[in-house]
Design an enzyme around this catalytic site. Structure first.
Site: not given
Lengths: 148, 300
Positions: B253, B258
């Site tokens: 990410c 994430r």
């Protein structure tokens, strides 16, 4: 920091007088003191500006009083951030406590990096502090636009 | 001694159901010997506004990262972090947090780098616990410090570095490897770097690593912050995106947080055998000279 409005300077002093753990506690207390929005901003998402740099949703609005010469007009700040975002609320509360009611000229004179002096980098992380820098930048942009 | 697994039927469908617990299970097991509950949030103050009784806090920014080098803490520091929270090497650690357990999975992934065996996620995280009206407290637990061994971090199995990703590009072209970019479509296409006035992601170039599929991480979460049922996850990652459980996968990410959520989904819920998280992610790739970049909505 000579250029800071008195209440903001006081906050900076409060933060720098204590260690990292107590700085977090101070920020937590400030987050609980962020005033509720007046009715006219009830629909925050439509009527306010979103600060995308904050990790959690934060909306702000800036009002500048009429009357006096533009640099002397008092500035009023309004913030909306959810209770699940206490850090963001704390940042907003620093802005509100330190700058609400100050003149346009004094708000614009706040150094962009004033927040470094709060010493939150270690307790909160520099990345999270980006949100506070962005908040100030957006406040200043709105003050400029409203006093132009 | 590890605590027994949660036998909830929804969890049973997943590849490794022992990696999740339900709020019911946690409520029933709170206070058990051998269990430590860890809250890991995006918001560094959220725990202090109230948390699950007995839970301790781990903050990834200020605690799991090395303060100087861009890296995680070393084995000695990790041993301190665990020991002072009452976590022994054989403790069952249940992580939970805000934002669909985004940061909880990140903390779990870091614990996994150190080979901590029994790590689990509270399905639904903080949001579900609160929504169900379960007990919260601001009382800080004071766990007795325990000994945690100094373990060397394994950076080869679950973690990918830039050079690993460069080498991985051949596999992606050959169809035996896959890349999953879990950022928003705007970040993936490269648009977001071009927003006027405001610096966006700390990267000088926008776009994605060529060949990467774009599956925003939160698609794996349901409305109530639990993980979607296995069939729904398969519909996204297998049927829609064409990934398969025997693919060699790298997820990334912006800084690897994430993507640790997606790493958890692919590894533990869908049973992929080889998934690495590239924590350098876009803030490294998008700043690196002469690495290939694709822009737009296509994988490239």
């Amino acid at each position: 920091m000579a250029d800071l409005p008195p209440r903001l300077a006081e906050l900076v002093e409060d933060f720098s007088a204590v260690g990292p753990k107590d700085r977090l506690q101070l920020l937590l207390e400030l987050s609980q003191e962020l005033p509720d929005l007046p009715e006219r901003y009830a629909d925050a998402a439509d009527s306010m500006e979103q600060v995308h740099e904050c990790q959690s949703p934060l909306f702000l609005a800036v009002e500048v009083e009429d009357g006096a010469a533009a640099p002397d007009r008092p500035v009023h700040l309004f913030f909306s951030a959810p209770p699940e975002a206490p850090t963001t609320r704390g940042f907003a509360s620093i802005m509100h406590t330190g700058l609400d009611g100050e003149s346009a000229a004094d708000v614009l004179a706040v150094p962009d990096d004033f927040y470094v002096a709060l010493g939150l980098g270690q307790a909160v992380s520099p990345l999270r502090l980006r949100g506070m820098a962005a908040m100030l930048a957006r406040i200043k942009n709105q003050v400029r636009a409203r006093t132009a | 001694m590890a605590l027994p697994a949660d036998n909830d039927p929804k969890l049973a469908d997943y590849a490794h159901p022992e990696r999740l617990v339900t709020t019911e299970w946690l409520a029933a097991n709170l206070g058990s010997d051998g269990l430590v509950v860890v809250e890991s949030d995006e918001d560094v103050l959220l725990y202090d506004t109230g948390h699950i009784p007995g839970a301790v806090k781990v903050d990834w920014h200020t605690e799991l990262n090395d303060p100087v080098t861009r890296d995680y803490v070393d084995g000695a520091r990790f041993a301190e972090i665990c020991g002072e929270r009452g976590i022994a090497r054989d403790t069952t650690v249940v992580f939970y947090g805000d934002r669909n357990n985004w940061w909880a999975t990140y903390a779990l992934w870091v614990f996994a780098l150190f080979g901590h065996e029994d790590v689990r996620i509270l399905d639904g995280g903080r949001a579900k616990w609160v929504a169900e009206g379960r007990e919260m407290t601001t009382e800080q637990p004071k766990p007795a410090t325990v000994d945690y061994p100094v373990v060397e971090r394994d950076d080869t199995t679950l973690r990918a570095f830039k050079d690993d990703v460069l080498a991985h590009l051949e596999k992606v072209k050959g169809g035996t490897g896959a890349l999953v970019d879990v950022r928003s479509p705007g970040e993936y296409s490269g648009e977001l770097l071009h927003m006027p006035d405001y610096p966006q992601e700390g990267a000088v170039r926008g776009g994605h690593i060529p060949g990467a599929a774009n599956v925003p991480w939160a698609r794996a979460a349901a409305e109530d912050a639990t993980f979607k049922p296995r069939a729904d996850l398969e519909a996204i990652y297998l049927q829609e995106q064409g990934l398969s459980a025997d693919d060699d996968v790298v997820a990334y990410c912006r800084i690897g947080e994430r993507s640790s959520h997606t790493w958890f989904v692919l590894t533990h819920l869908l049973g992929f055998g080889t998934v690495r998280n590239y924590d350098g992610s876009w803030t490294e790739w998008g700043n690196t000279v002469r690495v290939p970049i694709a822009q737009g909505a296509e994988r490239g």
